[in-house]
Design an enzyme around this catalytic site. Sequence first.
Site, PDB file in Angstrom:
ATOM      1  N   HIS A 213       0.856  -1.180   0.000  1.00  0.00           N
ATOM      2  CA  HIS A 213       0.000   0.000   0.000  1.00  0.00           C
ATOM      3  C   HIS A 213       0.892   1.230   0.000  1.00  0.00           C
ATOM      4  CE1 HIS A 213      -3.872  -1.886   0.376  1.00  0.00           C
ATOM      5  NE2 HIS A 213      -3.544  -2.543   1.476  1.00  0.00           N
TER       6      HIS A 213
ATOM      7  N   CYS B 201      -0.527   2.574  -4.322  1.00  0.00           N
ATOM      8  CA  CYS B 201      -1.271   3.806  -4.576  1.00  0.00           C
ATOM      9  C   CYS B 201      -0.407   5.002  -4.194  1.00  0.00           C
ATOM     10  CB  CYS B 201      -2.564   3.826  -3.759  1.00  0.00           C
ATOM     11  SG  CYS B 201      -3.758   2.552  -4.236  1.00  0.00           S
TER      12      CYS B 201
END
Length: 482
Positions: free
Chosen positions: A319, A362
């Site tokens: 992430h 991301c």
Amino acid sequence: MDFHSCLYDIAERLGNEELAALKFLCLDHIPQKKQESINDVLVLFQRLQEEGMLEEDNLSFLKELLFHISRRDLLSRVLKSSPEEMVRELQVLGKAQVSAYRVMLFKLSEDMDKEDLKSFKFLLITEIPKCKLQDNSSLLDIFVEMEKRTILAENNLVTLKSICFRVNRSLLGRIDDYERSSTERRMSTEGGEELPVSVLDEVTIKMQDMWDSPGEQESESLNSDNVYQMKSKPRGYCLIFNNNNFSKAREDIPKLSNMRDRKGTNYDEEALSKTFKELHFEIVSFSDCTASQIHEVLVSYQSKDHKGKDCFICCILSHGDKGIVYGTDGKEASIYELTSYFTGSKCPSLAGKPKIFFIQACQGNNFQKAVPVPDETGLEQEHVLEEDSSSYKNYIPDEADFLLGMATVKNCVSYRDPTRGTWYIQSLCQSLRERCPRGEDILSILTGVNYDVSNKDNPRNMGKQMPQPIFTLRKKLFFPPN
């Protein structure tokens, strides 16, 4: 069987793709405008009769067409001609009625696979309107559009050769064969007239323009001055950080209480391992690392001796947010700090060698949306491009020989399929496996990855994704498969 029954029998056995092939091969006899109303094979046969190319006592043109589209069954069963007879007949000077140029283009379309075609279309975006380069456009359709815009002709193969050079160099062989045989035919009919200057120099210059900065007018040969050495085996280390389980982050950090595990990430790790192993890298994988563990591993590889190796690769699957990736503990690791471990002063044995980082994470929470692409470039587009490039200035050191492949642009999300892996990594690995053996350089490959990923849509919110390569490479970078 009478003449019309014969034509009907043949037409009944030809499909839509074969009709498109026949129409293309007939373009020198039936212009494009007249072909617009031809929607089945029988109508095509009628047009050929009107042009005097198809008669009851002269089926030679029809035989030639069937021979070129490889319908040898119809050639022998219906028209009673063998492929061997056709080969002998077409070798007679002046017998062929379909030009060698058009046959070459048709055969080229048969040689090109879907990935090649996708890349071919991408490289023509500045020459042909996007509406003419849709997914359902065949290579034959594109050849017609190129001819309309005079960037493709019997005596103008420059653009075609330059694109084939980038997409798949093996395609150049068919073009070279055509040019060689064309020269031989011209010499035999003109009594040995002096050959014209080769277009090779023009092609080389055009390819150089596509690769390098504007204004360079001379092509460079590929040598140690402009290509990174890639000969050692193993080529170097390929580190893969694969973070899946974020339960600790959910427990310890309130703002990350909704952070999910990264289902499907193992597909990415497998794809990266397989791909870079085939490219002769030494794979070292790490699972579910905290931020401090990622730092510790990179510090340990910073201190290793890389003298016998030509490259270093680090892949991080996790992430992330703006400028950072998360460890499984929810702590942040700055992308700039991670890449900076391998500057020339901190890791001398990698100085002058390519250091490559692929980050699947991301870079924010925004969803990218599809927007219309204008036909003409304007000041607004230039402004956006400028902002995009400058926003990444703190992701890699201000030093040469770095390449950072980001799954998405700043502030935006990236997409992962729990059953297949992420859009970016899967496209990257597929492109590397297919294009490295063709001799394509890494920046050309990443451009193709951008095109592939940007054409995908998230069905839930119609979100888009645009990867972002950032680099300070000084030379071309190839990964030879042997």
